[in-house]
Design a protein around this motif. Structure first.
Motif, PDB file in Angstrom:
ATOM      1  N   LYS A 121     -89.603  -3.554  61.436  1.00  0.00           N
ATOM      2  CA  LYS A 121     -88.382  -4.281  61.806  1.00  0.00           C
ATOM      3  C   LYS A 121     -88.729  -5.618  62.449  1.00  0.00           C
ATOM      4  O   LYS A 121     -88.102  -6.639  62.171  1.00  0.00           O
ATOM      5  N   ILE A 125     -87.630  -9.519  60.901  1.00  0.00           N
ATOM      6  CA  ILE A 125     -86.560 -10.291  61.543  1.00  0.00           C
ATOM      7  C   ILE A 125     -87.132 -11.596  62.071  1.00  0.00           C
ATOM      8  O   ILE A 125     -88.218 -11.616  62.662  1.00  0.00           O
ATOM      9  N   LYS A 128     -84.789 -16.891  64.431  1.00  0.00           N
ATOM     10  CA  LYS A 128     -83.438 -17.409  64.214  1.00  0.00           C
ATOM     11  C   LYS A 128     -82.414 -16.274  64.151  1.00  0.00           C
ATOM     12  O   LYS A 128     -81.343 -16.348  64.761  1.00  0.00           O
ATOM     13  N   GLU A 129     -82.744 -15.206  63.433  1.00  0.00           N
ATOM     14  CA  GLU A 129     -81.822 -14.070  63.320  1.00  0.00           C
ATOM     15  C   GLU A 129     -81.601 -13.390  64.662  1.00  0.00           C
ATOM     16  O   GLU A 129     -80.471 -13.011  64.995  1.00  0.00           O
ATOM     17  N   LEU A 130     -82.657 -13.229  65.430  1.00  0.00           N
ATOM     18  CA  LEU A 130     -82.541 -12.592  66.739  1.00  0.00           C
ATOM     19  C   LEU A 130     -81.707 -13.460  67.677  1.00  0.00           C
ATOM     20  O   LEU A 130     -80.846 -12.949  68.402  1.00  0.00           O
ATOM     21  N   LEU A 132     -79.441 -15.660  66.797  1.00  0.00           N
ATOM     22  CA  LEU A 132     -78.060 -15.640  66.301  1.00  0.00           C
ATOM     23  C   LEU A 132     -77.341 -14.387  66.773  1.00  0.00           C
ATOM     24  O   LEU A 132     -76.159 -14.440  67.137  1.00  0.00           O
ATOM     25  N   ASP A 133     -78.041 -13.285  66.812  1.00  0.00           N
ATOM     26  CA  ASP A 133     -77.471 -12.033  67.288  1.00  0.00           C
ATOM     27  C   ASP A 133     -77.033 -12.168  68.754  1.00  0.00           C
ATOM     28  O   ASP A 133     -75.956 -11.704  69.131  1.00  0.00           O
ATOM     29  N   VAL A 134     -77.846 -12.841  69.561  1.00  0.00           N
ATOM     30  CA  VAL A 134     -77.500 -13.081  70.971  1.00  0.00           C
ATOM     31  C   VAL A 134     -76.333 -14.060  71.037  1.00  0.00           C
ATOM     32  O   VAL A 134     -75.354 -13.839  71.759  1.00  0.00           O
ATOM     33  N   TYR A 135     -76.413 -15.148  70.284  1.00  0.00           N
ATOM     34  CA  TYR A 135     -75.378 -16.189  70.281  1.00  0.00           C
ATOM     35  C   TYR A 135     -74.007 -15.629  69.912  1.00  0.00           C
ATOM     36  O   TYR A 135     -72.997 -15.976  70.504  1.00  0.00           O
ATOM     37  N   GLU A 136     -73.987 -14.741  68.931  1.00  0.00           N
ATOM     38  CA  GLU A 136     -72.721 -14.151  68.467  1.00  0.00           C
ATOM     39  C   GLU A 136     -72.226 -13.024  69.360  1.00  0.00           C
ATOM     40  O   GLU A 136     -71.165 -12.476  69.136  1.00  0.00           O
ATOM     41  N   ASN A 138     -73.626 -10.071  69.772  1.00  0.00           N
ATOM     42  CA  ASN A 138     -73.950  -8.734  69.259  1.00  0.00           C
ATOM     43  C   ASN A 138     -75.044  -8.057  70.073  1.00  0.00           C
ATOM     44  O   ASN A 138     -75.258  -6.854  69.955  1.00  0.00           O
ATOM     45  N   SER A 139     -75.784  -8.850  70.840  1.00  0.00           N
ATOM     46  CA  SER A 139     -76.784  -8.315  71.755  1.00  0.00           C
ATOM     47  C   SER A 139     -76.745  -9.136  73.022  1.00  0.00           C
ATOM     48  O   SER A 139     -76.206 -10.240  73.045  1.00  0.00           O
TER      49      SER A 139
END
Length: 143
Positions: A121, A125, A128-130, A132-136, A138-139
């Motif tokens: 995993k 990943i 950028k994806e990680l 984005l997950d924080v920015y949105e 989701n984490s």
């Protein structure tokens, strides 16, 4: 599984991904407090990441750290490899030097599948994806 250094490095890289750009570089003193890591310590970790092209930096009055598009597209596992080395991630959970497939420690067979899943995993990943997950939202990462 991860050293404190790797955890701090990941937090610093995510901070840069969320708060810095080529036009808006961030100085190390502005990273240390929000991620709660001593200034000299995070400076040393960031320099290691710069040497391995995982973080970009510019010296001088308008200098600082940021992530280029190429940095953002690197896999998260690269941060851990730079800071801890690949060997640390594959070492025995009980720190036994002779633990491997032929002579497994008591935890080896229980944890090896989980460890391989986590490593895959992290390989798949990007920073950028990680970020984005924080920015949105989701984490969660207190930065």
């Amino acid at each position: 599984m991860f050293s404190n250094s790797s955890k701090y490095a990941i937090k610093a890289v995510l901070f840069l991904a969320l708060h810095a750009s080529e036009k808006n570089k961030v100085m190390v003193k502005d990273i240390a407090t929000p991620i709660n890591v001593p200034l000299a310590y995070i400076a040393k970790l960031l320099q290691q990441l710069v040497r391995e092209n995982l973080v970009s930096s510019v010296r001088g009055p308008k200098g600082g750290f940021y992530l280029s598009e190429a940095n953002l597209n690197k896999s998260v596992i690269n941060i851990i490899y730079v800071i801890d080395g690949e060997e640390k991630l594959n070492s025995c959970m009980l720190s036994l030097k002779k633990c491997h497939e032929e002579t497994p420690c008591p935890l080896h067979n229980i944890l090896s599948a989980s460890r391989n899943n986590i490593l895959n995993k992290l390989k798949n990943i990007t920073i950028k994806e990680l970020a984005l997950d924080v920015y949105e939202g989701n984490s969660f990462l207190p930065l």
